[in-house]
Design a protein around this motif. Structure first.
Motif, short mmCIF file in Angstrom:
data_model
loop_
_atom_site.label_atom_id
_atom_site.label_comp_id
_atom_site.label_asym_id
_atom_site.label_seq_id
_atom_site.Cartn_x
_atom_site.Cartn_y
_atom_site.Cartn_z
N VAL A 157 0.84 -1.21 0.00
CA VAL A 157 0.00 0.00 0.00
C VAL A 157 0.87 1.25 0.00
N VAL A 158 1.89 1.25 0.84
CA VAL A 158 2.79 2.41 0.90
C VAL A 158 3.48 2.62 -0.44
N LEU A 159 3.96 1.55 -1.03
CA LEU A 159 4.65 1.67 -2.32
C LEU A 159 3.69 2.08 -3.43
N ALA A 160 2.45 1.62 -3.38
CA ALA A 160 1.46 2.04 -4.37
C ALA A 160 1.16 3.53 -4.22
N ASP A 161 1.04 4.00 -2.98
CA ASP A 161 0.82 5.42 -2.73
C ASP A 161 2.01 6.24 -3.20
N ALA A 162 3.22 5.74 -2.95
CA ALA A 162 4.43 6.43 -3.40
C ALA A 162 4.46 6.50 -4.93
N ASP A 163 4.01 5.45 -5.59
CA ASP A 163 3.97 5.43 -7.05
C ASP A 163 2.98 6.47 -7.57
N ILE A 164 1.84 6.58 -6.93
CA ILE A 164 0.85 7.59 -7.32
C ILE A 164 1.44 8.99 -7.14
N ALA A 165 2.09 9.20 -6.00
CA ALA A 165 2.72 10.50 -5.74
C ALA A 165 3.78 10.79 -6.81
N MET A 166 4.56 9.78 -7.17
CA MET A 166 5.60 9.95 -8.17
C MET A 166 5.01 10.38 -9.52
N ARG A 167 3.90 9.77 -9.88
CA ARG A 167 3.26 10.13 -11.15
C ARG A 167 2.77 11.57 -11.14
N HIS A 168 2.23 12.01 -10.01
CA HIS A 168 1.79 13.41 -9.89
C HIS A 168 2.98 14.37 -9.96
N ILE A 169 4.06 14.00 -9.30
CA ILE A 169 5.26 14.83 -9.33
C ILE A 169 5.80 14.92 -10.75
N ASP A 170 5.87 13.80 -11.44
CA ASP A 170 6.37 13.79 -12.82
C ASP A 170 5.48 14.63 -13.73
N GLU A 193 13.82 0.11 7.44
CA GLU A 193 15.08 0.57 6.85
C GLU A 193 15.43 -0.20 5.57
N GLY A 194 15.18 -1.48 5.56
CA GLY A 194 15.50 -2.29 4.39
C GLY A 194 14.58 -2.04 3.20
N GLN A 195 13.41 -1.45 3.45
CA GLN A 195 12.43 -1.22 2.38
C GLN A 195 12.54 0.18 1.78
N VAL A 196 13.28 1.07 2.43
CA VAL A 196 13.36 2.46 2.00
C VAL A 196 13.95 2.59 0.59
N ASP A 197 14.81 1.65 0.21
CA ASP A 197 15.39 1.69 -1.14
C ASP A 197 14.33 1.64 -2.23
N GLU A 198 13.16 1.10 -1.90
CA GLU A 198 12.06 1.03 -2.87
C GLU A 198 11.56 2.43 -3.26
N LEU A 199 11.95 3.44 -2.50
CA LEU A 199 11.48 4.81 -2.76
C LEU A 199 12.43 5.58 -3.68
N GLU A 200 13.47 4.94 -4.19
CA GLU A 200 14.43 5.64 -5.04
C GLU A 200 13.78 6.28 -6.27
N PRO A 201 12.84 5.61 -6.95
CA PRO A 201 12.18 6.28 -8.08
C PRO A 201 11.43 7.55 -7.66
N LEU A 202 10.80 7.52 -6.49
CA LEU A 202 10.11 8.70 -5.98
C LEU A 202 11.11 9.81 -5.70
N LYS A 203 12.22 9.46 -5.08
CA LYS A 203 13.26 10.46 -4.79
C LYS A 203 13.80 11.06 -6.08
N ALA A 204 13.96 10.25 -7.10
CA ALA A 204 14.43 10.75 -8.40
C ALA A 204 13.42 11.72 -9.01
#
Length: 131
Positions: A30-43, A89-100
């Motif tokens: 769910v968190v990663l799906a929300d982050a993906d939605i946020a990333m699309r809005h940012i892009d 901490e181990g899952q935070v790397d999944e947010l790299e596309p959002l950070k980019a």
């Protein structure tokens, strides 16, 4: 972020508790799906800003757009922190596309800032060349 950029920030749109998203445990998916939605809005916001900067005449002021982008960037950075708090901490790397994506928004925001500085310097340079 895109809604805030298009419609501005209003007191009603801001969360009273900045930790309310991460205060309740959510499945990683769910968190990663929300982050993906946020990333699309940012892009989408970044692309719209890039197009606008390309088509707006160089002598037209863009201060308002710069302020909106700066506010959107702050919201995005806060969102990244909130998503990070929702993951281990181990899952935070999944947010790299959002950070980019946030970095891309920062880049176009910097270009708007450069344009504002250039516009502000141009009249003083013209005045100096007349003397």
């Amino acid at each position: 972020a895109a809604d805030m950029l298009m419609n501005g920030m209003s007191p009603d749109s801001l969360s009273v508790d900045t930790n309310d998203y991460s205060s309740e445990a959510k499945p990683v998916a769910v968190v990663l799906a929300d982050a993906d939605i946020a990333m699309r809005h940012i892009d989408q916001t970044r692309r719209a800003a890039e197009i606008y900067l390309d088509v707006v005449p160089s002598d037209e002021p863009v201060e308002e757009e710069l302020e909106s982008l700066q506010a959107a960037l702050l919201v995005c950075e806060r969102a990244v922190l909130t998503f990070q708090q929702s993951l281990t901490e181990g899952q935070v790397d999944e947010l790299e596309p959002l950070k980019a994506s946030v970095d891309g928004l920062r880049g176009i925001t910097d270009k708007f800032g450069d344009r504002v500085r250039q516009t502000r310097l141009s009249p003083s340079q013209d005045e100096n060349s007349d003397t």
